[in-house]
Design a protein around this motif. Sequence first.
Motif, PDB file in Angstrom:
ATOM      1  N   ARG A   1       0.853  -1.201   0.000  1.00  0.00           N
ATOM      2  CA  ARG A   1       0.000   0.000   0.000  1.00  0.00           C
ATOM      3  C   ARG A   1       0.874   1.231   0.000  1.00  0.00           C
TER       4      ARG A   1
ATOM      5  N   GLU B   1      11.879   8.122   7.263  1.00  0.00           N
ATOM      6  CA  GLU B   1      11.483   8.969   8.393  1.00  0.00           C
ATOM      7  C   GLU B   1      10.515   8.215   9.309  1.00  0.00           C
ATOM      8  N   HIS B   2      10.012   7.076   8.833  1.00  0.00           N
ATOM      9  CA  HIS B   2       9.070   6.299   9.650  1.00  0.00           C
ATOM     10  C   HIS B   2       9.753   5.180  10.426  1.00  0.00           C
TER      11      HIS B   2
ATOM     12  N   VAL C   1      -2.424   3.068  11.751  1.00  0.00           N
ATOM     13  CA  VAL C   1      -1.646   2.423  10.690  1.00  0.00           C
ATOM     14  C   VAL C   1      -1.664   0.909  10.885  1.00  0.00           C
TER      15      VAL C   1
ATOM     16  N   TYR D   1      -2.054   8.064  15.198  1.00  0.00           N
ATOM     17  CA  TYR D   1      -1.463   7.621  13.936  1.00  0.00           C
ATOM     18  C   TYR D   1      -0.902   6.192  13.974  1.00  0.00           C
TER      19      TYR D   1
ATOM     20  N   ARG E   1       8.107   2.342   2.814  1.00  0.00           N
ATOM     21  CA  ARG E   1       7.835   3.741   3.129  1.00  0.00           C
ATOM     22  C   ARG E   1       9.152   4.464   3.374  1.00  0.00           C
TER      23      ARG E   1
ATOM     24  N   GLU F   1      -4.377   8.920   4.067  1.00  0.00           N
ATOM     25  CA  GLU F   1      -4.354   9.118   5.517  1.00  0.00           C
ATOM     26  C   GLU F   1      -4.731  10.565   5.833  1.00  0.00           C
TER      27      GLU F   1
ATOM     28  N   ALA G   1       0.373   5.138   1.506  1.00  0.00           N
ATOM     29  CA  ALA G   1      -0.556   5.784   2.442  1.00  0.00           C
ATOM     30  C   ALA G   1      -0.244   7.273   2.556  1.00  0.00           C
ATOM     31  N   PRO G   2      -0.418   8.017   1.473  1.00  0.00           N
ATOM     32  CA  PRO G   2      -0.057   9.436   1.544  1.00  0.00           C
ATOM     33  C   PRO G   2      -0.997  10.236   2.442  1.00  0.00           C
ATOM     34  N   SER G   3      -0.428  11.212   3.085  1.00  0.00           N
ATOM     35  CA  SER G   3      -1.250  12.170   3.829  1.00  0.00           C
ATOM     36  C   SER G   3      -1.571  13.308   2.866  1.00  0.00           C
TER      37      SER G   3
HETATM   38  N1  GLU Z   1       0.784   8.782   6.026  1.00  0.00           N
HETATM   39  C1  GLU Z   1       2.169   8.563   6.212  1.00  0.00           C
HETATM   40  C2  GLU Z   1       2.949   9.608   5.440  1.00  0.00           C
HETATM   41  O1  GLU Z   1       2.425  10.194   4.515  1.00  0.00           O
HETATM   42  C3  GLU Z   1       2.620   7.213   5.715  1.00  0.00           C
HETATM   43  C4  GLU Z   1       2.552   6.181   6.751  1.00  0.00           C
HETATM   44  C5  GLU Z   1       3.057   4.834   6.307  1.00  0.00           C
HETATM   45  O2  GLU Z   1       3.402   4.640   5.121  1.00  0.00           O
HETATM   46  O3  GLU Z   1       3.076   3.949   7.157  1.00  0.00           O
HETATM   47  O4  GLU Z   1       4.086   9.865   5.762  1.00  0.00           O
END
Ligand code: GLU
Length: 432
Positions: A8, A177-178, A160, A156, A174, A44, A10-12
């Motif tokens: 997936r 930064e995550h 997720v 958040y 992703r 997101e 998951a853009p904000s």
């Molecule tokens: N919504 C998050 C973002 O745009 C992505 C979260 C994820 O990929 O787990 O940075």
Amino acid sequence: MNRRVRTRIAPSPTGFLHLGTARTALFSWAFARHFGGDFILRIEDTDVARSTQDSVEQILASMKWLGLDCDEGPIYQMQRLEQRARGEKTRYDGRWRPEPGKVLPPAPTGVDPVIRFRNPLDGAVTWDDLVKGPISISNKEIDDLIIVRPDGIPTYNFCVVVDDWDMNVSHVFRGDEHVNNTPWQINIFNALGAPLPLFGHVPIILGDDGLKLSKRRGAVSVTAYEDAGYLPEAMLNYLARLGWSHGDEELFTREQLIAWFDGTHLSKSPAQWDPAKLNWVNAHYLKTIEETRLAALVSQQLDRRGIAASVQQVAPLCPLFKDRCSTTVELADWVAMYFADVRPREEDLATHVTDAVKPALHTLRSKLADIEWNKAAISVAIKNTLTAHSLKMPQLAHAVRVLVCGRAQTPSLDAVLELFPRETVLARLRGD
Ligand code: GLU
């Protein structure tokens, strides 16, 4: 691999589709396609203050433009969450954390409690990152994360996990930064008894100055590159090579990318944005795309400048110039001279349209007025004019180019002139 591959993005929706997110989307998409799995688009939109419908639409349009088709979605993280428990410097002291034999202090009055996740105290969270290799983070470094806020809205990291589990996501690509969120997420997955996805954290993209790619130092959105005359197949090709490789291959089709992209050969180090290379890739695709499509793109670029030129009018002009262009904007710069007045620069006029050449221009004009209008006849008229005035080709050709095309360098003059209506050439040579 016994689990069905489901990835997936998951853009904000807080802005345009960023190049970094586009690349992660591309990796997730190619991986799913390679393994015959599913690719999910999850919006997101929980950061209510910063999420906009306009941004959602931009993101969807950019995904479509790049050809990153999804099998499910867009799915909106419908709850209106306030972001996010990240970035907290202080650490929860475990005051209300239940422990065997512990008497919990009373909750203070007038305060709505949060719900925290009881993180394991010992051991470490370890995963084999698809990009970075093995990562291990001690549970001592991870505090009891707030998973539900006082107003009942989940946070958040919790959303997720719930969404990734619900959507049966098998592989999470992703941005890195995550990486710091992942230990929390893994612990929550484990606590829920949910199957863990595999994680791949992709390093950031650096600008050509070696600093983080940022809006202040250049275009960072997919839309900006579309507007600047880049082709989706070129962007796809170029983005895929940023942080991934397949041998020495630089130019490849969407089908080849899918065939090759199995999640290996992802680079651990940051990729560097290279505008010159992107131009090179784009120039390659400009040469190869179908002519009517190219003409339509150039016609759109002209339209944005207020120049009306149909696809049918533009189509015969592109082949002559496309080999020297990197973008459809550059190609429109050339083709524009056929539909709008040119304004030669004063210094070009002074340098090239000299008194020594003017009589020859006069002769050429009379000859051009009288011939059959095709390249061969134009070429003969030019040669005869040179002979009559004892001039060398560049002297006359530069002057004609400046007057008719507005610039001193062009492809072969007879070929360029042939594509104009005769009247336009005569008028511009007259200086009308
Ligand atoms: N919504 C998050 C973002 O745009 C992505 C979260 C994820 O990929 O787990 O940075």
